[in-house]
Design an enzyme around this catalytic site. Structure first.
Site: not given
Ligand code: GLP
Length: 372
Positions: A178-180, A182, A197
């Protein structure tokens, strides 16, 4: 133990003595956080908690549901669980697992796949049933991914929800993938990986160009549905993002901050990963700390660095402005080694130069020889 046989909880053998943790004021922390000076104690403590959950849930409802993570951080936990299983303490025949994520596209037999990671590092060493293992499929045709993600959510619900969710944290603050960006309502879905990432994964893939651009991950809401959550982080490269997750405001910029909305989260850290927490980095700005000689020394070095001055050039105002006036207080008020509430600003309000000089002289003698 054969499948279908009721679990017989056996008393664990070879229990370790309780691990040492670093305790101090947690004023700034919005998540319950435990700091372990010994790295191996962290893995043992988390494994112990997982064992308690497995035994409690299998007794109560005949199965335990674990949410599992990959990466280097949980490897010690898996090793400890394998060790306890091989010692005869732990039965996985009634354990159901759901992994957080998988790269997309990714074949399960690839050395980079989370399928392969989980089997090699954990599942093939314990008595878990293959049909009880769930990992998002990195080979699902693109047009069926949405349907597969909904089926993953449904499978979690059908198992009765996740009892215990293990999490690592990425440098972007991701949990799962869940990247920035999300948000708190996100569910299992396909996501685009953040550049940072992909760069972090580059060494494993022999070059950033080989790192997949996408992944399938449980969402933030999926994770928050778990009954209990453990977030693990080790190493100084995680210290900044850990402090943001533990002490910062909730924000979609850092998915891990959403854990602050959950009732039962514990953050397990080694000392390097805890280094940016206020209680480790600048504990003297918290209430009720203990002024040990080592703390005095660290705080003065920190103040000199922060003010850009030599220690002997620090003024009473410098001490006051950085909540370090207790160092200028009479020694009996400071009470080294004893619990201490700040005695109040004694010098900062009197800023005539004579007072400043006197304060400086006191600081010099007390700070440099804090024996009082
Ligand atoms: C990957 C995984 C995460 C994991 C993170 C940190 O991005 N998808 O679930 O938490 O890596 O990995 P490590 O533990 O190796 O630092």
């Amino acid at each position: 133990m054969a499948k279908g046989t009721p679990p017989t909880p056996t008393p664990p053998t070879a229990r370790r003595s309780p691990p040492t943790t670093i305790e101090s004021s947690r004023d700034r922390e919005r998540l319950r956080t435990v700091v372990f000076p010994e790295h191996s104690d962290l893995a043992a403590a988390v494994a112990e908690r997982i064992i308690e959950v497995i035994q409690r849930e299998t007794r109560a409802k005949g199965r335990a549901v674990l949410g599992l993570a990959t990466g280097s951080t949980p490897l010690g936990v898996y090793e400890e669980l394998i060790r306890r299983h091989q010692a005869g303490d732990l039965d996985f025949s009634h354990v159901i697992t759901f992994n957080l994520d998988e790269y997309y596209p990714m074949t399960p037999d690839s050395p980079h796949s989370y399928h392969r990671y989980m089997w090699e590092n954990f599942f093939e060493h314990v008595n878990i049933a293959k049909e009880n293992v769930h990992i998002p499929e990195g080979v699902t045709p693109r047009e069926r991914v949405t349907e597969a993600c909904a089926a993953y959510e449904q499978a979690i619900r059908a198992a009765g929800g996740i009892d215990f969710q293990l999490l690592g944290i990425g440098k972007t603050g991701h949990v799962g993938f869940n990247e920035p960006g999300s948000d708190a309502t996100s569910r299992t879905r396909i996501v685009t990986l953040d550049t940072l990432t992909r760069r972090d994964a580059a060494a494993d893939f022999f070059g950033v160009e080989n790192v997949p651009r996408e992944a399938i991950t449980m969402g933030v809401a999926t994770i928050l549905d778990a009954k209990e959550i453990a977030l693990l982080a080790t190493g100084e490269h995680k210290a900044g993002i850990v402090a943001r997750a533990v002490e910062g405001e909730i924000s979609t910029d850092v998915a891990a901050t959403f854990l602050q909305r959950h009732q039962s989260v514990t953050v397990y850290l080694d000392l390097p990963a805890a280094a940016e927490l206020t209680r480790i980095k600048t504990p003297w700005i918290l209430e009720g700390i203990e002024w040990t000689p080592a703390m005095v020394e660290r705080s003065v070095v920190w103040l000199a660095d922060k003010s850009g001055k030599a220690v002997l050039k620090l003024s009473a105002r410098d001490y006051a402005e950085h909540q370090l006036s207790p160092l200028l207080a009479p020694a009996r008020a400071r009470r080294f080694g004893g619990s201490h509430q700040r005695p109040g600003l004694q010098s900062a309000t009197r800023e005539d130069s004579g007072t400043r000089q006197a304060a400086r002289a006191r600081a010099r003698t007390r700070v440099l020889a804090p024996s009082g």
